[in-house]
Scaffold this motif. Structure first.
Motif, PDB file in Angstrom:
ATOM      1  N   THR A 110       2.547   4.844   8.407  1.00  0.00           N
ATOM      2  CA  THR A 110       1.734   4.248   7.264  1.00  0.00           C
ATOM      3  C   THR A 110       0.683   5.151   6.914  1.00  0.00           C
ATOM      4  O   THR A 110       0.403   5.531   5.589  1.00  0.00           O
ATOM      5  N   ASP A 138      -3.080   8.570   3.360  1.00  0.00           N
ATOM      6  CA  ASP A 138      -2.179   7.338   3.229  1.00  0.00           C
ATOM      7  C   ASP A 138      -1.066   7.957   2.503  1.00  0.00           C
ATOM      8  O   ASP A 138      -0.819   8.906   2.142  1.00  0.00           O
ATOM      9  N   GLN A 139       0.043   6.759   2.281  1.00  0.00           N
ATOM     10  CA  GLN A 139       1.408   7.049   1.910  1.00  0.00           C
ATOM     11  C   GLN A 139       1.463   7.491   0.537  1.00  0.00           C
ATOM     12  O   GLN A 139       2.018   8.407   0.024  1.00  0.00           O
TER      13      GLN A 139
END
Length: 135
Positions: A57, A90-91
């Motif tokens: 994630t 983050d993704q």
């Protein structure tokens, strides 16, 4: 003829030439979100960005000039980097960076990879470059 195309496109290669390597541009240190215990801290690299896109994630990035991992795998900042914290990636950011990386020619890809791994300032330059290309 496609009417949605601009008359003159900005080349990503031009953006590479303009990317700053100036600590004052970003300030020192760059302050990330609060790091929780148990979050995975790794050295920044294109491979770790792809790991984030493909399943992790998020990861917390650090750079070799900032410190090292102890025998238990915990990152210890060097003296003088006491104010620094790992940067959470983050993704969404990782995916955007992957898209830009895949869109550029191999010799520019190498520059992109080197700057990601070099230090925090160069990494932030590549984040800025990415978002300027994605807009």
């Amino acid at each position: 003829m496609n009417n949605n195309m601009p008359e003159k496109a900005i080349s990503i290669f031009d953006l590479f030439e303009e990317a700053k390597e100036d600590e004052d541009y970003y300030g020192s240190p760059v302050r990330p979100l609060e790091i929780q215990s148990g979050q995975k801290v790794v050295f920044a690299s294109i491979e770790r960005l792809i790991d984030i896109v493909e399943g992790d994630t998020y990861l917390c990035f650090v750079w070799p000039d900032e410190g090292s991992f102890d025998e238990k795998g915990h990152f210890q900042f060097n003296q003088g980097y006491d104010e620094y914290e790992p940067v959470i990636i983050d993704q969404t950011t990782a995916n955007a960076m992957k898209i830009v990386y895949q869109a550029i020619v191999p010799d520019k890809q190498e520059i992109f990879v080197q700057r990601i791994a070099k230090d925090r300032i160069n990494f932030m330059n590549m984040v800025d470059l990415t978002w300027s290309c994605i807009k």
